[in-house]
Scaffold this active site. Structure first.
Site, mmCIF file in Angstrom:
data_model
loop_
_atom_site.group_PDB
_atom_site.id
_atom_site.type_symbol
_atom_site.label_atom_id
_atom_site.label_comp_id
_atom_site.label_asym_id
_atom_site.label_seq_id
_atom_site.Cartn_x
_atom_site.Cartn_y
_atom_site.Cartn_z
ATOM 1 N N GLY A 48 0.788 -1.230 0.000
ATOM 2 C CA GLY A 48 0.000 0.000 0.000
ATOM 3 C C GLY A 48 0.818 1.277 0.000
ATOM 4 N N HIS A 49 2.137 1.193 0.097
ATOM 5 C CA HIS A 49 2.989 2.395 0.252
ATOM 6 C C HIS A 49 4.207 2.305 -0.645
ATOM 7 C CE1 HIS A 49 5.340 5.541 2.368
ATOM 8 N NE2 HIS A 49 4.170 5.926 2.839
ATOM 9 N N PHE A 50 4.229 2.462 -1.756
ATOM 10 C CA PHE A 50 3.160 2.686 -2.719
ATOM 11 C C PHE A 50 3.330 1.616 -3.788
ATOM 12 C CE2 PHE A 50 4.300 6.821 -0.912
ATOM 13 C CZ PHE A 50 3.097 7.220 -0.378
#
EC number: 4.2.1.59
Length: 151
Positions: A48-50
């Site tokens: 999720g990052h990224f």
């Protein structure tokens, strides 16, 4: 190698995916520590990052420094018996002067170098810096306390 990940796990309560120190390479009791974490694309945080351009979160760089500082505090206070103090834990008290200078990405070897600025009783003030390829990527002043787990 001073402490491998198995020895670190005897000192710190952190476990996967939140154990952010792979190895301690230098430690001078009550003075300084050098440790590192290898950053791989397999880190869960990169989902999720990224996903398109993975960047290791700065907050985790600071947490890794804090964990290395926890090893330094425990070994300084308890010596070779540091792993026999399950009733104690290191708590973050404050983070000051945090700066993030360069993004940390998969494939980087993130090196933590911390120096004791002040120590009184169970309170530790540490100057922390993180490097990749000897380039400063982050820095902060950390304050921590070694305390009883039950309190």
């Amino acid at each position: 190698m001073l402490y491998d990940v198995q020895k670190i796990k005897e000192i710190l309560p952190h476990r996967f995916p939140f154990l952010l120190v792979d190895r301690v390479t230098a430690l001078t009791s009550e003075e300084s520590i050098e440790a590192y974490k290898n950053i791989t694309i397999n880190e869960e945080v990169f989902q999720g990052h990224f996903p398109i351009k993975p960047v290791y979160p700065g907050v985790l760089v600071i947490e890794g420094m804090a964990q290395a500082g926890g090893v330094l505090a425990f070994v300084s206070m308890f010596g070779e018996e540091a792993s026999n103090h399950d009733e104690k834990i290191v708590y973050f008290m404050s983070i000051d002067k945090a700066k993030f200078r360069v993004p940390v990405t998969p494939g980087d070897k993130l090196v933590y170098r911390l120096n004791v600025l002040k120590h009184k009783g169970s309170i530790w003030i540490l100057e922390g810096r993180a490097y990749v390829d000897d380039k400063l990527v982050a820095e902060a002043e950390l304050k921590a306390m070694v305390a009883d787990k039950e309190k």
